[in-house]
Motif scaffolding. Sequence first.
Motif, PDB file in Angstrom:
ATOM      1  N   ARG A 147      49.476  25.020  24.088  1.00 60.82           N
ATOM      2  CA  ARG A 147      50.822  25.519  23.774  1.00 60.82           C
ATOM      3  C   ARG A 147      51.228  25.112  22.355  1.00 60.82           C
ATOM      4  O   ARG A 147      51.827  25.898  21.616  1.00 60.82           O
ATOM      5  N   ARG A 175      46.515  21.477  28.242  1.00 61.39           N
ATOM      6  CA  ARG A 175      47.450  22.606  28.330  1.00 61.39           C
ATOM      7  C   ARG A 175      48.559  22.476  27.295  1.00 61.39           C
ATOM      8  O   ARG A 175      48.952  23.457  26.671  1.00 61.39           O
ATOM      9  N   ASN A 176      49.048  21.266  27.091  1.00 61.22           N
ATOM     10  CA  ASN A 176      50.059  21.055  26.053  1.00 61.22           C
ATOM     11  C   ASN A 176      49.475  21.272  24.662  1.00 61.22           C
ATOM     12  O   ASN A 176      50.156  21.767  23.758  1.00 61.22           O
ATOM     13  N   SER A 230      47.174  18.062  31.666  1.00 60.28           N
ATOM     14  CA  SER A 230      48.405  18.297  30.910  1.00 60.28           C
ATOM     15  C   SER A 230      48.176  18.134  29.412  1.00 60.28           C
ATOM     16  O   SER A 230      48.808  18.832  28.603  1.00 60.28           O
TER      17      SER A 230
END
Length: 270
Positions: free
Chosen positions: A24, A20-21, A17
């Motif tokens: 983004r 992936r964060n 996470s």
Amino acid sequence: MLLPLAGAATAACPDASLMRNAARGWIAGQRLPDPLVKTVPDGECAYALFRSVLEAELGAPVGVKVGFTSRPAQEKFGIDAPVAGALFAPMLLPDGARVSMKGSRNPFYEADLIVTVGDSAIMRATSREEVAAALSDLRPFIELPDLALQQGVVPTGPLMAAYGVTPWRGVLGSGIRIADLEDPVADLAALTVELRADGASVDSGTGKMLLGHPLDVVLWLVEKGGYDLKPGSVISLGSLSALHPAAGQRIEARYRVGGRSMQVGAMLVP
């Protein structure tokens, strides 16, 4: 185009996470956190997570960026080999583009060099001659990497691997067909480039800065694995100059190779 990175399954990946964060956030203009990776394989594992979000948002990669192709750069970042990351179509702009610095966080510019794959036989190349035979052209390229790290984060080789060597934008010009070079191997070895800003020379480089020979970068990439180099794929071979802070200026790179000239330029606007 992309294959699983060798060793990723056994490397010490950071939390999925987190990466992936981070991807983004990077797309949204934010700075990158420290993934706390200690080795390049750890960084490559982290990058697989980061890259998966980029692919979903930016489309399939169109090429590969190879970084740290000079010994001084490797020593500076505490590694002993290059590092690679994916290039995406939105990152590549045409010759003469007006490039807005809005959205960048810590941008630089440098003279680079791109080759285009012409034949999938490149995946079996074991010599400079075989690499040259599988390439279609050579193109001038000014890369605009963005070292978009959060305040206090120190860039290391493993960290740079975790973020695919931080590509952001690049300006790509028209080049020279490999078939039009009398001796591609010798001609690329003797390549020179001059980098200019607002009409003044600011740097220069030679083909020997790229692992000793530009085609050796492709050989390293083929041996390293992790990328399926298909016809049309572009490969950014690495720095032919120092990194220079990118602000509002006209930049240009002029090349000489095999008795021929090529150049590319852009206007950087705040």
